[in-house]
Design a protein around this motif. Sequence first.
Motif, short mmCIF file in Angstrom:
data_model
loop_
_atom_site.label_atom_id
_atom_site.label_comp_id
_atom_site.label_asym_id
_atom_site.label_seq_id
_atom_site.Cartn_x
_atom_site.Cartn_y
_atom_site.Cartn_z
N MET A 1 0.85 -1.16 0.00
CA MET A 1 0.00 0.00 0.00
C MET A 1 0.90 1.23 0.00
O MET A 1 1.95 1.25 0.62
N LYS A 2 0.48 2.28 -0.72
CA LYS A 2 1.21 3.54 -0.79
C LYS A 2 0.32 4.66 -0.29
O LYS A 2 -0.88 4.66 -0.52
N PHE A 3 0.94 5.62 0.39
CA PHE A 3 0.26 6.84 0.80
C PHE A 3 0.80 7.95 -0.08
O PHE A 3 2.02 8.14 -0.16
N VAL A 4 -0.08 8.70 -0.73
CA VAL A 4 0.33 9.76 -1.64
C VAL A 4 -0.25 11.07 -1.11
O VAL A 4 -1.46 11.18 -0.88
N LEU A 5 0.63 12.05 -0.89
CA LEU A 5 0.20 13.39 -0.44
C LEU A 5 0.74 14.39 -1.44
O LEU A 5 1.94 14.43 -1.70
N GLU A 6 -0.15 15.18 -2.02
CA GLU A 6 0.24 16.22 -2.97
C GLU A 6 -0.27 17.55 -2.45
O GLU A 6 -1.45 17.68 -2.14
N VAL A 7 0.64 18.52 -2.35
CA VAL A 7 0.29 19.85 -1.86
C VAL A 7 0.94 20.89 -2.77
O VAL A 7 2.12 20.77 -3.11
N THR A 8 0.19 21.90 -3.16
CA THR A 8 0.72 23.01 -3.94
C THR A 8 0.84 24.22 -3.03
O THR A 8 -0.14 24.60 -2.37
N VAL A 9 2.03 24.81 -2.96
CA VAL A 9 2.23 26.01 -2.15
C VAL A 9 2.47 27.20 -3.08
O VAL A 9 2.91 27.03 -4.21
N ASP A 10 2.19 28.39 -2.59
CA ASP A 10 2.35 29.62 -3.37
C ASP A 10 3.83 29.91 -3.56
O ASP A 10 4.52 30.32 -2.63
N GLU A 11 4.33 29.70 -4.77
CA GLU A 11 5.75 29.90 -5.02
C GLU A 11 6.16 31.37 -4.99
O GLU A 11 7.34 31.68 -4.95
N ASP A 12 5.19 32.28 -4.99
CA ASP A 12 5.51 33.71 -4.90
C ASP A 12 5.69 34.16 -3.45
O ASP A 12 6.13 35.27 -3.20
N SER A 13 5.33 33.31 -2.49
CA SER A 13 5.51 33.63 -1.07
C SER A 13 6.97 33.43 -0.69
O SER A 13 7.66 32.60 -1.28
N PRO A 14 7.43 34.17 0.32
CA PRO A 14 8.80 33.94 0.81
C PRO A 14 8.96 32.50 1.30
O PRO A 14 7.99 31.88 1.78
N ALA A 15 10.16 31.95 1.19
CA ALA A 15 10.43 30.57 1.57
C ALA A 15 10.00 30.28 3.00
O ALA A 15 9.46 29.21 3.30
N GLN A 16 10.22 31.22 3.90
CA GLN A 16 9.85 31.02 5.31
C GLN A 16 8.33 30.86 5.45
O GLN A 16 7.86 30.02 6.21
N ASP A 17 7.56 31.65 4.70
CA ASP A 17 6.10 31.53 4.74
C ASP A 17 5.65 30.19 4.17
O ASP A 17 4.74 29.56 4.71
N ARG A 18 6.28 29.76 3.08
CA ARG A 18 5.92 28.47 2.47
C ARG A 18 6.22 27.33 3.44
O ARG A 18 5.40 26.42 3.60
N ALA A 19 7.37 27.38 4.08
CA ALA A 19 7.74 26.32 5.03
C ALA A 19 6.78 26.31 6.21
O ALA A 19 6.36 25.23 6.65
N GLY A 20 6.41 27.46 6.73
CA GLY A 20 5.48 27.53 7.84
C GLY A 20 4.11 26.99 7.48
O GLY A 20 3.49 26.25 8.25
N GLU A 21 3.63 27.36 6.31
CA GLU A 21 2.31 26.89 5.86
C GLU A 21 2.34 25.39 5.61
O GLU A 21 1.42 24.68 6.00
#
Length: 62
Positions: A1-21
């Motif tokens: 069995m495989k678990f697949v998680l796909e998430v799209t983050v806002d690439e225009d946000s600062p890296a710190q904001d993306r990591a926090g979100e």
Amino acid sequence: MKFVLEVTVDEDSPAQDRAGELGRILRYWGGNLHHYALEPGDGAAVHDSAYQEVGAWRVVAS
């Protein structure tokens, strides 16, 4: 069995904001897994802190 998680983050946000979100999304996702049998076919949408759908997870047969 495989678990697949796909998430799209806002690439225009600062890296710190993306990591926090992404960290918040993963904590919320992980905290809700106990609601599922975690069998092939299980899955749900993934939402960010603004409750916008940003991805999905699913369990698939290997």
